[in-house]
Design a protein around this motif. Structure first.
Motif, mmCIF file in Angstrom:
data_model
loop_
_atom_site.group_PDB
_atom_site.id
_atom_site.type_symbol
_atom_site.label_atom_id
_atom_site.label_comp_id
_atom_site.label_asym_id
_atom_site.label_seq_id
_atom_site.Cartn_x
_atom_site.Cartn_y
_atom_site.Cartn_z
ATOM 1 N N GLY A 1 -67.399 10.968 138.342
ATOM 2 C CA GLY A 1 -68.762 11.160 137.899
ATOM 3 C C GLY A 1 -69.718 10.890 139.098
ATOM 4 N N PHE A 2 -70.942 11.303 139.252
ATOM 5 C CA PHE A 2 -71.818 11.078 140.088
ATOM 6 C C PHE A 2 -73.125 11.680 139.542
ATOM 7 N N ARG A 3 -74.268 11.011 140.000
ATOM 8 C CA ARG A 3 -75.591 11.130 139.386
ATOM 9 C C ARG A 3 -76.123 12.467 140.442
ATOM 10 N N PRO A 4 -76.947 13.350 139.705
ATOM 11 C CA PRO A 4 -77.624 14.364 140.392
ATOM 12 C C PRO A 4 -78.360 13.877 141.634
ATOM 13 N N GLU A 5 -78.970 12.424 141.249
ATOM 14 C CA GLU A 5 -80.180 12.047 142.388
ATOM 15 C C GLU A 5 -79.203 11.150 143.684
ATOM 16 N N ALA A 6 -77.788 11.062 143.306
ATOM 17 C CA ALA A 6 -77.199 10.139 144.168
ATOM 18 C C ALA A 6 -76.553 11.044 145.613
ATOM 19 N N ILE A 7 -76.936 12.217 145.548
ATOM 20 C CA ILE A 7 -76.222 13.157 146.407
ATOM 21 C C ILE A 7 -77.088 13.174 147.711
ATOM 22 N N ARG A 8 -76.490 13.305 148.860
ATOM 23 C CA ARG A 8 -77.230 13.857 150.009
ATOM 24 C C ARG A 8 -77.007 15.436 150.338
ATOM 25 N N LEU A 9 -77.958 16.091 150.703
ATOM 26 C CA LEU A 9 -77.495 17.553 151.322
ATOM 27 C C LEU A 9 -76.916 17.330 152.681
ATOM 28 N N GLY A 10 -75.771 17.990 152.912
ATOM 29 C CA GLY A 10 -75.285 18.062 154.431
ATOM 30 C C GLY A 10 -74.210 17.101 154.510
ATOM 31 N N GLU A 11 -73.385 17.014 155.346
ATOM 32 C CA GLU A 11 -72.130 16.162 155.452
ATOM 33 C C GLU A 11 -72.531 14.797 155.923
ATOM 34 N N GLN A 12 -72.289 13.829 155.251
ATOM 35 C CA GLN A 12 -72.637 12.370 155.751
ATOM 36 C C GLN A 12 -71.285 11.697 155.817
ATOM 37 N N GLN A 13 -71.592 10.286 156.551
ATOM 38 C CA GLN A 13 -70.430 9.540 156.760
ATOM 39 C C GLN A 13 -70.187 8.695 155.194
ATOM 40 N N ASN A 14 -68.950 8.268 155.118
ATOM 41 C CA ASN A 14 -68.596 7.452 153.933
ATOM 42 C C ASN A 14 -69.105 8.042 152.555
ATOM 43 N N ALA A 15 -68.686 9.176 152.431
ATOM 44 C CA ALA A 15 -68.992 10.090 151.310
ATOM 45 C C ALA A 15 -68.073 11.239 151.365
ATOM 46 N N PHE B 1 -72.807 19.205 150.288
ATOM 47 C CA PHE B 1 -73.540 17.873 149.907
ATOM 48 C C PHE B 1 -72.661 16.866 149.811
ATOM 49 N N SER B 2 -73.118 15.627 149.925
ATOM 50 C CA SER B 2 -72.249 14.513 150.049
ATOM 51 C C SER B 2 -72.524 13.391 148.966
ATOM 52 N N ILE B 3 -71.507 12.857 148.332
ATOM 53 C CA ILE B 3 -71.600 11.952 147.441
ATOM 54 C C ILE B 3 -71.093 10.624 147.982
ATOM 55 N N PRO B 4 -72.112 9.699 148.293
ATOM 56 C CA PRO B 4 -71.539 8.531 149.047
ATOM 57 C C PRO B 4 -70.696 7.807 148.074
ATOM 58 N N TYR B 5 -69.654 6.994 148.715
ATOM 59 C CA TYR B 5 -68.595 6.443 148.002
ATOM 60 C C TYR B 5 -69.055 5.552 146.996
ATOM 61 N N GLU B 6 -70.266 4.702 147.210
ATOM 62 C CA GLU B 6 -70.591 3.833 146.249
ATOM 63 C C GLU B 6 -71.304 4.313 145.051
ATOM 64 N N SER B 7 -71.831 5.567 145.167
ATOM 65 C CA SER B 7 -72.326 6.246 144.008
ATOM 66 C C SER B 7 -71.290 7.032 143.157
ATOM 67 N N VAL B 8 -69.957 7.039 143.446
ATOM 68 C CA VAL B 8 -68.961 7.559 142.622
ATOM 69 C C VAL B 8 -68.476 6.515 141.471
ATOM 70 N N TYR B 9 -68.587 7.226 140.173
ATOM 71 C CA TYR B 9 -67.983 6.457 138.888
ATOM 72 C C TYR B 9 -66.496 7.093 138.540
ATOM 73 N N LEU B 10 -65.783 6.313 138.376
ATOM 74 C CA LEU B 10 -64.612 7.005 137.877
ATOM 75 C C LEU B 10 -64.335 6.237 136.255
ATOM 76 N N PHE B 11 -63.881 7.198 135.399
ATOM 77 C CA PHE B 11 -63.755 6.779 134.180
ATOM 78 C C PHE B 11 -62.261 7.123 133.746
ATOM 79 N N ASP B 12 -61.531 6.255 132.950
ATOM 80 C CA ASP B 12 -60.277 6.561 132.258
ATOM 81 C C ASP B 12 -60.419 7.790 131.436
ATOM 82 N N GLY B 13 -59.410 8.963 132.126
ATOM 83 C CA GLY B 13 -59.499 10.127 131.125
ATOM 84 C C GLY B 13 -59.321 10.164 129.544
ATOM 85 N N GLU B 14 -58.439 8.944 129.148
ATOM 86 C CA GLU B 14 -58.296 8.837 127.737
ATOM 87 C C GLU B 14 -59.372 8.088 127.056
#
Ligand code: ADP
Length: 358
Positions: A279-293, A339-352
């Motif tokens: 999961g990632f929020r629409p507002e958490a991304i940055r356009l272009g290629e970023q570090q740590n993302a 677009f880049s999703i910073p690592y700290e903005s990524v959510y992971l959920f159990d698929g089940e």
């Protein structure tokens, strides 16, 4: 000790429908609590059990630590504002507000002082002689609030009070109700299906789904630390993007690209070979290629310029998602972007279980 306690509250309607399951909540004096969730999730039922308008099938409701299940609304000291204003059309604003105190047999001077004070808080002083039909929707709702506020009660309950107002009035009344709450300090429980109302007004939000409490927390906690996919998707607008994918060798494949999840520092050892929701929020991304993302390519399908931001609807092969960008950076429709999703903005959920993976 908490001011109000709901302990394992259940509601089973006479037709056998189990509308509320094991609802637990402690409320402090003066708190502004919002129950939020989709229509039919049990918000009003819970509010009505607190009000004493509906029996509690199972569990205990305590006021100041004392069991109140058997008390009527008056004994509990609750006032309620409903969706429909339910004003008396033939009575002036003054009389509508005064009505509750008159019923209680208060003396005229006392009533007059209270009505004028309440009208002042609500900005209704100039309208006291008017009939409800000569007021705007927002003003009528303020009269309804005034009528509930005038009696000295400990618990103030509101059930979708803004739903009959247009969008502009809703925004105004939202801040007015917050202001009134600040001035009166009344412990308030407010029911709405609108996450924006919940986020802007609440000290704490209770998110409900299918009769179950999903999470209780401050707006900030719910936004940054949702416990499951439902809360993550319900709080925030546009909603969080979710991608179902399987972990293999510590990585997931999204639209033909591999992303190393071990960079996230989450406990993933038991998830090898299993499905997760990324999961990632629409507002958490940055356009272009970023570090740590994670850098992802996407095709732009549609853009919505909203003034303060642009919603960009993208596809990544079969995956659809929304990005929120600065309007000056609005990409062209049909173009390919990164677009880049910073690592700290990524959510992971159990698929089940759909619970968050910490
Ligand atoms: P919400 O306020 O979240 O929209 P409600 O508390 O009004 O939801 O309703 C929760 C569930 O209980 C719904 O499925 C609704 O149909 C059901 N329900 C509400 N009132 C009754 C009733 N009197 N008898 C049977 N079921 C009811």
């Amino acid at each position: 000790m908490a001011y109000l306690t709901l302990k394992n509250i259940n509601k089973i309607y006479p037709n056998g429908y189990h509308a509320v399951h094991n609802f637990n909540l402690d409320m402090e004096k003066g708190e502004f609590i919002v129950f939020v969730g989709p229509s039919g999730c049990g918000k009003s039922t819970t509010l009505r059990m607190i009000a004493g308008l509906e029996d509690i099938s199972n569990g205990e409701f305590l006021i100041n630590g004392k069991r109140a299940n058997e008390q009527g609304p008056r004994e509990r000291g609750v006032a309620m504002v409903f969706q429909s204003y339910a004003l008396y059309p033939q009575m002036s604003v003054y009389d509508n507000i005064a009505f509750g105190l008159e019923l209680q047999g208060a003396d005229d001077d006392y009533i007059d002082e209270k009505v004028r004070n309440t009208a002042r808080i609500l900005g209704l002083t100039d309208y006291l002689d008017r009939l409800p039909r000569a007021l705007s929707g927002g003003q009528r709702q303020r009269v309804a609030i005034g009528r509930a506020l005038i009696r000295k009660v400990g618990i103030f309950l509101m059930d979708e009070p803004l739903s009959n107002l247009d969008a502009k009035q809703r925004v105004t009344m939202r801040s007015e109700i917050t202001q009134i709450h600040r001035e009166t300090g009344a412990t308030t429980i407010y029911v709405t299906h609108d996450q924006t109302e919940a986020m802007t007004m609440a000290d704490r939000i209770v998110v409900m789904k299918d009769g179950y409490v999903q999470q209780v927390g401050s707006p900030r906690e719910l936004y940054f630390n949702p416990v499951n996919v439902f809360v993550a998707g319900f709080i925030g607008e546009p909603p969080m993007n979710f991608i179902r994918t399987r972990i293999s060798g510590g990585s997931v494949e999204i639209a033909g690209r591999k992303f190393d999840l071990t960079k996230l520092g989450k406990k993933l050892n038991t998830y090898e070979g299993k499905e997760v929701v990324f999961g990632f929020r629409p507002e958490a991304i940055r356009l272009g290629e970023q570090q740590n993302a994670y850098v992802m390519p996407a095709d732009v399908e549609l853009t919505e310029m909203l003034g303060d931001n642009t919603n960009v609807y993208i596809t990544m092969e079969v995956i659809h998602a929304i990005l929120k960008v600065d309007p000056h950076d609005t990409p062209d429709v049909d173009s390919t972007i990164f677009f880049s999703i910073p690592y700290e903005s990524v959510y992971l959920f159990d698929g089940e279980t759909e619970k968050v993976i910490e």
